[in-house]
Design a protein around this motif. Structure first.
Motif, short mmCIF file in Angstrom:
data_model
loop_
_atom_site.label_atom_id
_atom_site.label_comp_id
_atom_site.label_asym_id
_atom_site.label_seq_id
_atom_site.Cartn_x
_atom_site.Cartn_y
_atom_site.Cartn_z
N SER A 79 26.01 -32.98 -34.71
CA SER A 79 25.15 -32.96 -33.54
C SER A 79 25.97 -33.00 -32.25
O SER A 79 25.72 -32.22 -31.32
CB SER A 79 24.18 -34.15 -33.57
N SER A 105 26.03 -29.86 -29.59
CA SER A 105 25.52 -30.13 -28.25
C SER A 105 26.50 -29.70 -27.16
O SER A 105 26.09 -29.49 -26.01
CB SER A 105 25.19 -31.62 -28.09
N ASP A 130 17.04 -28.51 -31.77
CA ASP A 130 17.44 -29.51 -30.76
C ASP A 130 18.66 -30.33 -31.20
O ASP A 130 19.07 -31.25 -30.50
CB ASP A 130 16.27 -30.42 -30.40
#
Length: 131
Positions: free
Chosen positions: A50, A54, A88
């Motif tokens: 993640s 990101s 996301d």
């Protein structure tokens, strides 16, 4: 009909070591995790993935360059999985799917049995490989 959320797929190399587990992503250099239990290592790997995703530029091409391109065969103390990542990049919504080659039912059961012995979800420290 509900709109399906975009997901990305990454190949993870999972290794059972004498001290626990390591997970690294085949198409992403320098993103890996280690832990004592498999569940702990998966959690850490999701967080590392993640964080990496990101920081990528916002275009689709930059992201898809790191996605699934192939899966090697499982070997002794090493197995591969596919990590599904939501659009996301939320590590709490990531999931892992183990890979077993398509073959005869007896061989699938044999591969699944080997995989289940490599993956320990409890919190007890790993016993020596000589046990």
């Amino acid at each position: 009909m509900a709109k399906k959320e975009r997901r990305y797929f990454f190949v993870a190399k999972n290794v059972k070591t004498d001290n626990g587990y390591t997970i690294e992503f085949l198409n992403i250099p320098h993103v890996s995790a280690s832990g004592v239990t498999y569940a702990e290592t998966v959690y850490y790997s999701y967080r590392a993935l993640s964080d990496f995703l990101s920081q990528l530029p916002g275009d689709e091409a930059a992201l898809t360059a790191y996605t699934l391109s192939g899966i090697p065969e499982n070997t002794e103390n090493t197995f591969y999985s596919i990590v599904s990542v939501p659009g996301d990049f939320n590590p709490h919504k990531m999931t892992t799917t183990f890979t077993i080659a398509q073959t005869l039912p007896d061989e699938i059961r044999n591969q699944a049995a080997k995989l289940s012995h490599l993956v320990e979800y409890d919190d007890k420290p790993l016993a020596s490989n000589h046990a």
